[in-house]
Every structure is written in structure tokens, then in C-alpha cells.
Design a protein around this motif. Structure first.
Motif, PDB file in Angstrom:
ATOM      1  N   PRO A   1      15.147  52.284  43.256  1.00 21.38           N
ATOM      2  CA  PRO A   1      15.992  53.152  42.425  1.00 21.38           C
ATOM      3  C   PRO A   1      15.476  54.579  42.324  1.00 21.38           C
ATOM      4  O   PRO A   1      16.270  55.516  42.199  1.00 21.38           O
ATOM      5  CB  PRO A   1      15.947  52.461  41.053  1.00 21.38           C
ATOM      6  N   ALA A   2      14.159  54.782  42.370  1.00 21.66           N
ATOM      7  CA  ALA A   2      13.605  56.124  42.221  1.00 21.66           C
ATOM      8  C   ALA A   2      13.690  56.946  43.497  1.00 21.66           C
ATOM      9  O   ALA A   2      13.454  58.151  43.458  1.00 21.66           O
ATOM     10  CB  ALA A   2      12.140  56.035  41.778  1.00 21.66           C
ATOM     11  N   ASN A   3      14.072  56.335  44.614  1.00 19.76           N
ATOM     12  CA  ASN A   3      14.142  57.057  45.878  1.00 19.76           C
ATOM     13  C   ASN A   3      15.553  56.991  46.459  1.00 19.76           C
ATOM     14  O   ASN A   3      16.380  57.848  46.173  1.00 19.76           O
ATOM     15  CB  ASN A   3      13.091  56.491  46.840  1.00 19.76           C
ATOM     16  N   ILE A   4      15.866  55.968  47.250  1.00 20.31           N
ATOM     17  CA  ILE A   4      17.202  55.878  47.833  1.00 20.31           C
ATOM     18  C   ILE A   4      18.268  55.732  46.751  1.00 20.31           C
ATOM     19  O   ILE A   4      19.390  56.224  46.891  1.00 20.31           O
ATOM     20  CB  ILE A   4      17.258  54.691  48.837  1.00 20.31           C
ATOM     21  N   GLY A   5      17.914  55.086  45.633  1.00 24.35           N
ATOM     22  CA  GLY A   5      18.883  54.915  44.546  1.00 24.35           C
ATOM     23  C   GLY A   5      19.349  56.241  43.975  1.00 24.35           C
ATOM     24  O   GLY A   5      20.539  56.414  43.668  1.00 24.35           O
ATOM     25  N   LEU A   6      18.432  57.206  43.822  1.00 26.18           N
ATOM     26  CA  LEU A   6      18.815  58.511  43.282  1.00 26.18           C
ATOM     27  C   LEU A   6      19.754  59.253  44.231  1.00 26.18           C
ATOM     28  O   LEU A   6      20.689  59.927  43.787  1.00 26.18           O
ATOM     29  CB  LEU A   6      17.567  59.361  43.019  1.00 26.18           C
TER      30      LEU A   6
ATOM     31  N   ILE B   1      23.353  48.320  46.504  1.00 27.01           N
ATOM     32  CA  ILE B   1      24.205  49.290  45.819  1.00 27.01           C
ATOM     33  C   ILE B   1      25.565  49.383  46.507  1.00 27.01           C
ATOM     34  O   ILE B   1      26.609  49.479  45.852  1.00 27.01           O
ATOM     35  CB  ILE B   1      23.518  50.669  45.766  1.00 27.01           C
ATOM     36  N   GLY B   2      25.558  49.327  47.838  1.00 25.95           N
ATOM     37  CA  GLY B   2      26.816  49.348  48.564  1.00 25.95           C
ATOM     38  C   GLY B   2      27.685  48.145  48.264  1.00 25.95           C
ATOM     39  O   GLY B   2      28.919  48.226  48.319  1.00 25.95           O
ATOM     40  N   THR B   3      27.061  47.005  47.936  1.00 27.02           N
ATOM     41  CA  THR B   3      27.813  45.771  47.678  1.00 27.02           C
ATOM     42  C   THR B   3      28.210  45.622  46.212  1.00 27.02           C
ATOM     43  O   THR B   3      29.368  45.295  45.901  1.00 27.02           O
ATOM     44  CB  THR B   3      26.975  44.549  48.103  1.00 27.02           C
ATOM     45  N   TRP B   4      27.273  45.877  45.302  1.00 29.59           N
ATOM     46  CA  TRP B   4      27.521  45.599  43.885  1.00 29.59           C
ATOM     47  C   TRP B   4      27.647  46.841  43.013  1.00 29.59           C
ATOM     48  O   TRP B   4      28.055  46.744  41.861  1.00 29.59           O
ATOM     49  CB  TRP B   4      26.405  44.701  43.333  1.00 29.59           C
ATOM     50  N   GLY B   5      27.270  47.987  43.512  1.00 32.80           N
ATOM     51  CA  GLY B   5      27.390  49.202  42.732  1.00 32.80           C
ATOM     52  C   GLY B   5      26.074  49.628  42.095  1.00 32.80           C
ATOM     53  O   GLY B   5      25.070  48.900  42.112  1.00 32.80           O
ATOM     54  N   ILE B   6      26.086  50.838  41.512  1.00 31.21           N
ATOM     55  CA  ILE B   6      24.877  51.445  40.955  1.00 31.21           C
ATOM     56  C   ILE B   6      24.334  50.667  39.765  1.00 31.21           C
ATOM     57  O   ILE B   6      23.154  50.285  39.717  1.00 31.21           O
ATOM     58  CB  ILE B   6      25.159  52.905  40.541  1.00 31.21           C
ATOM     59  N   GLU B   7      25.161  50.461  38.746  1.00 30.11           N
ATOM     60  CA  GLU B   7      24.674  49.916  37.467  1.00 30.11           C
ATOM     61  C   GLU B   7      24.007  48.548  37.599  1.00 30.11           C
ATOM     62  O   GLU B   7      22.890  48.348  37.084  1.00 30.11           O
ATOM     63  CB  GLU B   7      25.802  49.863  36.440  1.00 30.11           C
ATOM     64  N   PRO B   8      24.643  47.559  38.282  1.00 26.94           N
ATOM     65  CA  PRO B   8      23.985  46.249  38.376  1.00 26.94           C
ATOM     66  C   PRO B   8      22.645  46.296  39.105  1.00 26.94           C
ATOM     67  O   PRO B   8      21.699  45.612  38.713  1.00 26.94           O
ATOM     68  CB  PRO B   8      25.010  45.405  39.146  1.00 26.94           C
ATOM     69  N   VAL B   9      22.560  47.117  40.157  1.00 30.83           N
ATOM     70  CA  VAL B   9      21.319  47.169  40.929  1.00 30.83           C
ATOM     71  C   VAL B   9      20.218  47.846  40.118  1.00 30.83           C
ATOM     72  O   VAL B   9      19.065  47.386  40.104  1.00 30.83           O
ATOM     73  CB  VAL B   9      21.552  47.886  42.271  1.00 30.83           C
ATOM     74  N   TYR B  10      20.547  48.939  39.431  1.00 29.00           N
ATOM     75  CA  TYR B  10      19.551  49.582  38.585  1.00 29.00           C
ATOM     76  C   TYR B  10      19.068  48.630  37.495  1.00 29.00           C
ATOM     77  O   TYR B  10      17.877  48.591  37.151  1.00 29.00           O
ATOM     78  CB  TYR B  10      20.118  50.866  37.962  1.00 29.00           C
TER      79      TYR B  10
ATOM     80  N   PRO C   1      15.907  49.732  52.133  1.00 35.43           N
ATOM     81  CA  PRO C   1      17.170  49.259  52.720  1.00 35.43           C
ATOM     82  C   PRO C   1      17.826  48.156  51.907  1.00 35.43           C
ATOM     83  O   PRO C   1      19.058  48.065  51.867  1.00 35.43           O
ATOM     84  CB  PRO C   1      16.755  48.772  54.116  1.00 35.43           C
ATOM     85  N   VAL C   2      17.014  47.317  51.243  1.00 32.73           N
ATOM     86  CA  VAL C   2      17.575  46.249  50.416  1.00 32.73           C
ATOM     87  C   VAL C   2      18.335  46.844  49.238  1.00 32.73           C
ATOM     88  O   VAL C   2      19.470  46.434  48.926  1.00 32.73           O
ATOM     89  CB  VAL C   2      16.455  45.303  49.928  1.00 32.73           C
ATOM     90  N   VAL C   3      17.725  47.822  48.565  1.00 31.45           N
ATOM     91  CA  VAL C   3      18.374  48.461  47.421  1.00 31.45           C
ATOM     92  C   VAL C   3      19.626  49.215  47.872  1.00 31.45           C
ATOM     93  O   VAL C   3      20.677  49.155  47.219  1.00 31.45           O
ATOM     94  CB  VAL C   3      17.388  49.411  46.706  1.00 31.45           C
ATOM     95  N   GLY C   4      19.543  49.908  49.005  1.00 29.93           N
ATOM     96  CA  GLY C   4      20.705  50.627  49.508  1.00 29.93           C
ATOM     97  C   GLY C   4      21.862  49.690  49.799  1.00 29.93           C
ATOM     98  O   GLY C   4      23.019  49.968  49.438  1.00 29.93           O
TER      99      GLY C   4
END
Length: 413
Positions: free
Chosen positions: A248-253, A378-387, A372-375
């Protein structure tokens, strides 16, 4: 070690007034700034020499050996002494970058030559990082290790802030050759300062640990960590926190700013908020030197930082996300600095290179693998659930700390 570098330490004085510590800190800062400028120069040269895919390959080539050789770097540091390894690695990095700068002045290097440069540099980094982490207990007294860790964390923030504009300016004025030259000069400065750092000699029983094969020394170090009542859970806390935080602190941002239309400027503000908070927490530890109930405070800091991390994912504006980033920096910065200080305090100096290499393996080697897992998530479930999920994982590290009595009661000297 020779008598010239194993002289007794100066009379008791605060670390920020100890010339020996300040020489080490200045060398570390110069090296970190040089590291950042090198990365900018390499990225620019790779982008100018090949396709975007090839440029990405060059950067990846440097990261792989650093992660793969990290544990071996800790063994080398404990076997030959961290001072020798740090000086040797800085000398190699200086020579390699100055040679690269000279080569760029007369020719345009191909992608594979840049990949070879990245490979050598990443391999040497695997030696430098465990060794520089093993030096503090040898240059100051135990009661000053908390303050030294705060000073080191503050130096990291200063280096991060300074490297980007300095690297950009060097590339603008002298191209990649000029930037490589500036980075090589900073490593040369670091080398001179490190050669003036005095170490206390290891006791005889600690020297004995250096015997045996490399495989035996590595296994011995891992057994030492596993059997330590404080160190084993402390490194587990650090690893779990990093695995939840890194994505979240890198690709998530990047994905968050793009989705909400905040752009690179908005992402920059969030990163600035985090950097400011982390710098303030490092300054607090550097000034105070000791935080009471450090074991419990680091666990609570990790948990509070995880809550703030989740808040970034739900922030409705750049201002709110920046405020949450500031809280993340304050809490996780304090927790991380205390983890480092406790690690320095509870570890037998003879094992510190190997212990530092294990900690660095999680933070610099394994944690980036979650990008890549977080990316994809996020593409599948969206920002909020992954964060939320990543924040829960990071908070689990703090829970482990609070649920481990020996770590919860751990104190700095």
C-alpha cells in the motif's frame, strides 16, 4: 583488527556529541545519498539506452542479487568484521561508479553493460547493508544505541529527501556520466570518514564465534535468532509489519492517486506527509535517547500506524490522505526505530551482521515481492478492501509483539 581501529571508546558522552558516532553517521548519510543518486543515474541511462521493458530489466537485475545474497552478507560481516566489509564495499562502489562515469563520457553503453553495472552494485549492497547495521554497538555504548538508531533513521529521511533533487540536478547538468561521478564522489567521502571511525574490540568469546564454515556460521546465526526470547518475536513483528505495509505504501499509492484523480502531485503530498512524520519520530528518539517500555511502545506504534494506513485508502481528499500519511510516518516510524534500537541492544555483537541481514532480507528483499500481488488485488477488489486487508496484516505484527511477554517487557538501556 589493528590497534589503531580497536582503541577504547571516548568517555561517556551523548551520541550526538560523540565525534566517533558523528563520523559514522556522516559516512552513512553520504553513502545513502550516493545510493539514491546512483539509482536515478542508472534509471536515466537505462531509459536512454533501451526500451521501457529493457530499462525495467536493468533495475530488476540490481535488486535480485541484493536479496539473494543478503544472508551471506551477514555471515561475511561477522566473519571479517563489519568495518572492513563496509570500507571494502564503499571502495568497490566508488571505483565502479567512477569507471562507469568515465565510460559514459567516451561512449554510449548498451543495456547489457548497464545490467552488469546493476548486478555488481546490487551484489556489493548485499555486503554493505548488514555490515553498516552491525557497527553501532562497536562505536558507542549500549545506553546510547536508542539515540543512535534515531539519528540513523533521521539520516535516512534526509538522504531520501536530498538524493532526488541532487540526482536530478546532476543528470540535468552532466547527464548520467555526471550523476555517476557525483555518486562515486559521495562514496569516496563515505570511505574516508569510515576509515577514521574507531571500534571497540570484541571480547574473546565473541571472537570465537567467527570460527567455522560459512554454512555453519549462517546456521549458527539462524539458530541464535530462533532461540532468543526477544529477538525472534521482534524480527517476526518487523517482517509481518513490512509485508502488510510495503504494498500500500508504494504501488498502492500510485494506483490510489490515479483512481481518484489526484495525480503525481497528490501522491507527492502523501509521501511528504509520511516522510515528515517518520522524520519527527526519528528526531524524538534521537533527542530523548530512551523511550520507556520500548517493547510495548513499538508494538502499539505498529498497530496505530496500521490503522492510519487503512485511513489512507478511505481518505476523501489529498489533504485527508496526507494527514493520514503523517500519522503513518509518526507511528510506524517510531515503531520501526524502536525495533532497530531493541535489535541493536539485545543482540550479541558477534551475531549482529547475521541478524541485520535477516531483518534487511524481509524489508528490502521479500517485502517488495508483494507489489504485484497488491496491484493485482486492487485491480480485482478495489482500493478500500485491499488497504484494509494489508493494514490488518501489518497490525498483526503489533499484536504478536503485545502477546509475547518477553518482547512486551523489553526495555532500552
Amino acid at each position: 583488527m589493528t590497534a589503531a581501529i580497536s582503541t577504547p571508546l571516548a568517555p561517556d558522552r551523548p551520541a550526538h556529541r560523540d565525534g566517533n558516532v558523528l563520523r559514522w553517521l556522516s559516512a552513512y548519510t553520504a553513502s545513502m545519498v550516493g545510493d539514491g543518486i546512483y539509482f536515478i543515474a542508472l534509471s536515466w541511462a537505462a531509459a536512454r539506452s533501451g526500451s521501457p521493458g529493457q530499462a525495467g530489466l536493468v533495475l530488476a537485475v540490481g535488486a535480485v542479487p541484493r536479496a539473494a545474497l543478503m544472508l551471506g552478507g551477514g555471515v561475511v560481516a561477522d566473519r571479517f568484521g563489519p568495518r572492513r566489509v563496509v570500507i571494502g564495499s564503499d571502495a568497490v562502489r566508488c571505483a565502479v561508479l567512477l569507471a562507469a562515469a568515465a565510460l559514459l563520457l567516451v561512449t554510449t553503453p548498451g543495456v547489457w553493460l548497464l545490467a552488469a553495472l546493476a548486478l555488481v552494485f546490487g551484489s556489493v549492497d548485499a555486503l554493505f547493508l548488514p555490515s553498516v547495521g552491525a557497527l553501532p554497538p562497536r562505536i558507542t555504548r549500549r545506553e546510547q544505541l536508542g539515540r543512535v538508531q534515531g539519528m540513523r533513521a533521521l539520516a535516512q529521511r534526509i538522504a531520501t529527501v536530498a538524493a532526488a533533487p541532487l540526482g536530478g540536478l546532476a543528470v540535468a547538468l552532466g547527464g548520467s556520466a555526471g550523476a555517476f561521478g557525483v555518486a562515486g564522489g559521495l562514496f569516496a567521502l563515505s570511505l574516508v570518514l569510515l576509515m577514521a571511525v574507531r571500534l571497540r574490540p570484541l571480547p574473546a568469546d565473541e571472537e570465537a564465534v567467527r570460527d567455522g564454515s560459512a554454512r555453519h556460521r549462517l546456521g549458527d546465526g539462524l539458530r541464535y535468532i530462533r532461540g532468543h526470547r526477544v529477538l525472534a518475536p521482534l524480527l517476526l513483528v518487523s517482517a509481518v509489519m513490512e509485508l502488510g505495509f510495503a504494498g500500500p505504501a508504494n504501488i498502492g499509492l500510485v494506483l490510489l492517486a490515479d483512481e481518484r484523480g489526484w495525480g503525481a502531485t497528490g501522491m507527492g503530498w502523501i509521501v511528504a506527509g509520511f516522510g515528515t512524520g517518520a522524520g519527527l519520530s526519528a528526531l524524538l528518539l534521537a533527542v530523548r535517547g530512551r523511550i520507556p517500555r520500548a517493547g510495548a511502545v513499538q508494538a502499539l506504534g505498529v498497530m496505530a500506524g496500521a490503522v492510519a494506513l487503512a485511513g489512507i485508502g478511505y481518505a476523501p481528499s489529498v489533504a485527508a490522505a496526507t494527514a493520514a500519511g503523517l500519522c503513518v510516518g509518526l507511528c510506524t516510524g517510531l515503531g520501526g526505530a524502536l525495533i532497530g534500537a531493541l535489535t541493536q541492544t539485545v543482540t550479541d555483537p558477534a551475531y549482529l551482521g547475521r541478524v541485520t541481514s535477516v531483518a534487511a532480507l524481509f524489508s528490502l528483499g521479500m517485502a517488495p515481492l508483494c507489489y504485484p500481488v497488491v496491484g493485482a488485488a486492487i485491480g480485482t477488489w478495489g482500493i478500500e478492501p485491499v488497504y484494509t486487508a494489508c493494514a490488518a496484516l501489518s497490525a498483526a505484527g503489533g499484536v504478536i509483539g503485545l502477546c509475547t511477554p518477553a518482547l512486551r517487557r523489553a526495555e532500552l538501556p
